[in-house]
Scaffold this active site. Structure first.
Site, PDB file in Angstrom:
ATOM      1  N   LYS B  81       0.857  -1.203   0.000  1.00  0.00           N
ATOM      2  CA  LYS B  81       0.000   0.000   0.000  1.00  0.00           C
ATOM      3  C   LYS B  81       0.885   1.243   0.000  1.00  0.00           C
ATOM      4  O   LYS B  81       1.897   1.301   0.715  1.00  0.00           O
ATOM      5  CB  LYS B  81      -0.911  -0.025   1.230  1.00  0.00           C
ATOM      6  CG  LYS B  81      -1.995   1.053   1.230  1.00  0.00           C
ATOM      7  CD  LYS B  81      -2.906   0.900   2.460  1.00  0.00           C
ATOM      8  CE  LYS B  81      -4.008   1.953   2.488  1.00  0.00           C
ATOM      9  NZ  LYS B  81      -4.862   1.825   3.690  1.00  0.00           N
ATOM     10  N   SER B 156      -9.787   2.223   2.705  1.00  0.00           N
ATOM     11  CA  SER B 156      -8.902   2.939   1.819  1.00  0.00           C
ATOM     12  C   SER B 156      -7.974   2.031   1.010  1.00  0.00           C
ATOM     13  O   SER B 156      -7.477   2.425  -0.042  1.00  0.00           O
ATOM     14  CB  SER B 156      -8.044   3.908   2.629  1.00  0.00           C
ATOM     15  OG  SER B 156      -7.199   3.199   3.524  1.00  0.00           O
ATOM     16  N   SER B 180      -9.937  -0.125   6.875  1.00  0.00           N
ATOM     17  CA  SER B 180      -9.327  -0.002   5.553  1.00  0.00           C
ATOM     18  C   SER B 180      -8.613  -1.252   5.045  1.00  0.00           C
ATOM     19  O   SER B 180      -8.223  -1.309   3.880  1.00  0.00           O
ATOM     20  CB  SER B 180      -8.339   1.164   5.533  1.00  0.00           C
ATOM     21  OG  SER B 180      -9.046   2.384   5.559  1.00  0.00           O
TER      22      SER B 180
END
Lengths: 500, 494
Positions: B81, B156, B180
């Site tokens: 990420k 997210s 997330s």
């Protein structure tokens, strides 16, 4: 600009108002590393060389508390007779400024590590005033901005600014007094004496360089005036940039006379930050803020609470060195000094030097005599403080030793000291280089005495007639002839023997 | 061959690479090819580091060839990420304000992955600063759900989960502040784990909300997630909130779970997470999962955690408050975007113009909410009250765990919604994290494991399993047992 400021006569200020002081002192700790990272904590250095992701506030970086800084904070708190928090936290103080990498300062807010203490401060005349301490808390220093161009050297109006983050994250302890009322005309002196006492204390604790000139000790002076007629508290100003002990006194005095003049003309004192100008001795307002300060404090979520165990606190209490006032009491007793003499030594900044000289082997009286007379004169002539003389207490002790052993006369000793002050080396090296030594060869002295007696036959006759005091003239002549290298007492013996 | 490699689990790939059956370079190249082939549609990646990935793969291959002992996931590719710093490799956090920034240091998670020989393929898309539940808030365009390209992949960490579902990587790293990791896991049919707060170092994780952010593993199987968990977890002296305790034995627990016996395990169904607002297909999938757990021997009962009702509002005070402070550093002075510095403007003006141009609307919204909530005079009513709610939620968890070994709920109330559907309705968007937020507020571990597909829309549904702090292994055991019993539910076709 400052010439336009109206000031009230100081005596009149005191007649009409009671000054109220509040002092905030920031101390940079001299830990090896910074408050929240492993970067070197050193003054100076090429800009931005003592930095890492954490003290630069790079995205993703995190702080880790420097245990040594916490230890120093607790020791400072204990020395200031504070309570030490059983549990406390760091908080974020949020505001934008380019020299603050994260745009928040990691500080402590409503949970300081030390609180409710006091410091007894001795004034020049020996009066002792107790200054109450509100709190001592830990925080990090900011970087430094250098504003280039523009008239004021401040950010406003500058062409550009250079940022150096070497200082960012240096551990700071902020020590805040409670309001100090009732000092009257002595308020400026009290302010200076407090900062002096605090400096000495921090030095004894060996937690900071306490160099006001380098910013490792910084003082903000809060001053307000309370009219004697009403006794109501006045609006305070906070004066920053006060970079010497003398400036602390001057800044407070200036603010008192300025605020009184404002009040006298029917005006109101504005609550504001003011800057002290060293050259003019005046203060001027900082840049007006358009909005009220709201630092939006909240507990620092990147750090865990600090809960110093009572055992640790007790252990640290045990590490406190002899504190300055304890030491003064001991020295006074050991050296058998009157209050007045002790105070003079303290005020002259000679106590440390004398004590160190005694530690190096000299007797207290001898050490004191050197520092307060000949060396004090030399400091005065050279325009430096006693501590600024380039001679160490150990060197002074060595000179005293040479005198006591008879190797040097007092006069020669002063010459040896001069040599050391001129940078010619250690006392022994100066003695060697300058050829300073007592003429102890009797035959040489006898020859010089005979010459002097021959040159002054009338004096010689007086001595032979029993006027012993006349011998001084002959001794003087011999000393002159031997360039002071003779032992005057021995010369006198020889003179008397020759004339008997 | 390539097809096998991208379908294989991380555990299978590791075994093949370590035995010399395939090389890490082959495996890595297969995934790079898959990314090249599919990412035009999915947009899971913001940056693909083919060169760095192949270099790491070669190093592992050499070590294997030399007969060296390599760590369990050495040579296996992973999608990272874009919230984790990577030395010399762009890290944008999905924001324009960090466009072009090359971090000078690796996050602890990045370092641990590299040291373990894991091959980092690149950086995945995310909602800007991890603020969002759909990855639509990325400044670089949305990620598409591989199951239905018109739908969101969650957020997210939509990029990481979509990469797994699209077979672009067998492993990924996410971060979970309010869900997330878990919510994207649920809507993409992948496994996502939020470890105990402090279990994985946050050093180098670009902070959104420091007291809630937690990095964790994402994978297509529970065992793979466990293997990755053990690589990234552990005490780190660079993170003061890191827990100095042994890493929970999650791999052993996952393997134990595979034997399919959950006899005597007490499972609590959180009653707050059902009823109105829960898509019927999600509810039915959850009921089916409950039945399956019963069949495995678990004892199931309802449990009420009343303060969970206040989790969402409390979260939307705490997270914005912390973010308003955490994001203050993006001021154009030291790195990233700088706007308006033409020599005529003041520092404040440049800061302001940069932040105006560099932050997206959701980030601005949260900075404003947080700034307000922390303001003098409002602090007690907002931030202070939210912290009290947080304490109550922690107490509700503690009480529930007196009677239950794990708690379960749907991971998110609905399956993946359409891109754009909730973009102008923040409240609807925020509700996607309704079930996941309590674990963040309490700092306890929670994970999402796929519970198959919703019968009404054929989209993946997630089962959330929650455990007490430092008992991460407990939920792995349950998840692995359930996963085996559940069986395959297929995959998206791209």
């Amino acid at each position: 600009m400052t010439s336009l400021v109206e000031l009230m006569d100081y005596d009149e200020v005191i007649e009409k108002y009671d000054p109220v002081l509040g002092l905030e002192v920031h101390v940079e700790l001299h830990t090896n590393t910074k408050m929240f990272c492993g970067c070197a904590n050193e003054f100076g250095g090429e800009p931005n060389t003592h930095t890492c992701p954490t003290c630069l506030g790079l995205p993703g970086s995190l702080p880790v508390v420097n245990g040594k800084a916490v230890e120093s904070a607790i020791r400072i708190g204990l020395a200031l007779n504070c309570e030490i928090a059983e549990w406390c936290r760091f908080a974020r103080k949020n505001y934008f400024y380019p020299d603050m990498p994260k745009n928040f300062q990691t500080s402590q807010y409503d949970e300081p590590i030390a609180f409710n203490g006091y410091l007894d401060v001795t004034l020049d005349d020996g009066e002792v005033i107790r200054v109450e301490i509100e709190r001592a808390h830990m925080e990090e220093d900011t970087g430094k901005s250098l504003h280039v161009g523009g008239a004021t050297g401040r950010i406003h109006g500058a062409e550009h600014s250079l940022l150096d983050y070497n200082r960012a994250g240096v551990p700071l302890i902020e020590i805040v007094t409670k309001m100090i009322p009732g000092t009257g005309e002595r308020a400026p002196e009290v302010a200076r004496a407090y900062v002096t006492a605090l400096r000495d204390l921090l030095k004894a604790l060996d937690v900071s360089d306490v160099r006001m000139d380098q910013g490792s000790l910084r003082c903000d002076a809060n001053v307000s005036l309370s009219p004697k007629t009403t006794g109501a508290l006045g609006t305070r100003t906070e004066t920053k940039n006060v970079n010497s002990l003398r400036s602390v006194e001057r800044a407070v005095r200036f603010e008192m006379t300025r605020q009184a003049a404002v009040l006298e003309s029917g005006g109101e004192v504005t609550q504001e930050t003011r800057h002290f100008d060293e050259s003019s001795g005046s203060t001027s307002p900082g840049r007006k803020k358009e909005t009220a300060e709201d630092y939006r404090y909240f507990p620092e979520p990147d750090l865990v609470p600090i809960a110093p165990s009572r055992e640790w606190v007790d252990e640290l209490r045990g590490t406190l060195p002899e504190l300055p006032w304890e030491r003064r009491a001991r020295i006074q007793k050991d050296w058998n000094l009157t209050d007045e003499v002790l105070r003079d030594l303290v005020n002259a900044g000679a106590l440390d030097l004398i004590e160190a000289t005694v530690v190096a082997g000299a007797k207290p009286d001898e050490a004191r005599s050197w520092w307060v007379s000949y060396l004090a004169q030399q400091a005065n002539t050279r325009g430096v403080e006693l501590t600024g003389l380039s001679i160490t207490p150990a060197e002074v002790a060595r000179v005293i030793e040479l005198v006591n052993s008879g190797a040097l006369t007092n006069k020669l000793a002063r010459e040896a000291v001069n040599g050391v002050l001129e940078g010619e080396g250690s006392p022994d090296e100066v003695v060697e280089k300058r050829g300073l030594k007592v003429v102890s060869d009797d035959s040489a002295l006898e020859k010089a005495v005979d010459e002097a007696l021959a040159a002054q036959p009338d004096v010689a006759q007086k001595i032979r007639d029993g006027k012993v005091q006349a011998a001084g003239a002959i001794v003087g002549a011999v000393m002159k002839a031997t360039k002071g290298q003779a032992d005057a007492a021995r010369v006198r013996e020889i003179v008397l023997a020759r004339c008997s | 061959m390539t097809n096998d490699l991208i379908h294989a689990t991380a555990a299978e790939l590791a075994a093949k690479i370590h035995s010399g059956e395939v090389t890490s370079v082959e495996v890595t190249q297969a995934h790079l090819d898959r990314i090249a082939e599919t990412d035009g549609k999915v947009h899971a990646f913001l940056h693909v580091d083919a060169q760095g990935a192949l270099a790491q793969a070669r190093r592992v291959d050499e070590a294997v060839k030399a007969g060296e002992q390599v760590s369990p996931l050495a040579g296996v590719p992973l999608a990272l990420k874009d919230v984790m710093t990577t030395e010399g490799v762009p890290t944008t956090v999905g924001s324009k304000i960090l466009e072009g920034w090359l971090p000078p240091y690796d996050a602890t998670v990045t370092r641990k992955l590299k040291e373990a020989g894991v091959v980092i393929l690149g950086k995945t898309n995310m909602d800007e600063f991890a603020m969002g539940s759909s990855t639509e808030n990325s400044a670089y365009g949305p990620t598409h759900n591989p199951w239905d390209l018109d739908r969101i992949p969650g957020g997210s960490g939509g990029g990481s989960s979509a990469a797994l579902a699209a077979l672009q990587a067998p492993l990924a790293i996410g971060t979970d502040t309010g869900g997330s990791i878990r919510q994207p896991g649920a809507v993409t049919g992948t496994v996502g784990v939020k470890p105990t707060y402090g279990g994985v170092s946050r050093y180098g994780l670009v902070a959104f909300s420091s007291s809630l952010d937690q990095a964790g593993p994402c994978a297509r199987t529970v065992l793979d997630a466990a293997l990755l968990h053990e690589v990234i977890a552990g005490y780190d002296h660079m993170d003061s909130t890191s827990i100095n305790a042994p890493v929970p034995p999650v791999v052993a627990a996952a393997r134990e779970g595979l034997n399919g016996d959950l006899s005597g395990l007490r499972v609590g169904v959180v009653t707050q997470f059902s009823g109105e607002g829960y898509q019927p297909g999600v509810a039915r999938s959850f009921e089916a999962a409950v039945s399956q757990l019963k069949e495995l021997g678990a004892e199931i009962a309802d449990v009420s955690c009343p303060s969970f009702d206040y989790a969402l509002p409390a979260y939307y005070l705490i997270a914005p408050s912390e973010c308003s402070s955490n994001l203050a550093r993006f001021d154009a002075m030291r790195y990233g975007l700088r706007v308006g510095d033409d020599g005529t403007r003041s520092t404040e003006e440049v800061m302001s113009l940069t932040r105006e141009a560099g932050f997206g609307p959701e980030v601005k919204r949260r900075i404003m909410i947080g700034t307000y909530a922390l303001s003098s005079g409002y602090y007690d009513a907002y931030y202070g009250s939210a912290q009290k709610v947080r304490t109550l939620i922690t107490q509700d968890f503690a009480k529930a765990f007196e009677n239950f070994d794990v708690l379960i709920s749907p991971t998110t109330p609905t399956t993946a919604f359409k891109i754009g559907e909730r973009a102008n309705d923040p409240m609807a968007m925020y509700k996607a994290d309704l079930c996941t937020i309590p674990a963040n507020l309490a700092g306890t571990p929670a994970m999402s494991v796929p519970s198959g597909l919703s019968d009404e829309d054929g989209l993946p549904v997630g089962l959330q399993i929650m455990a007490p702090a430092l008992q991460d292994h407990r939920m792995y055991r349950v998840a692995a047992a359930y996963e085996a019993a559940r069986g395959s539910f297929g995959g998206p076709s791209l």
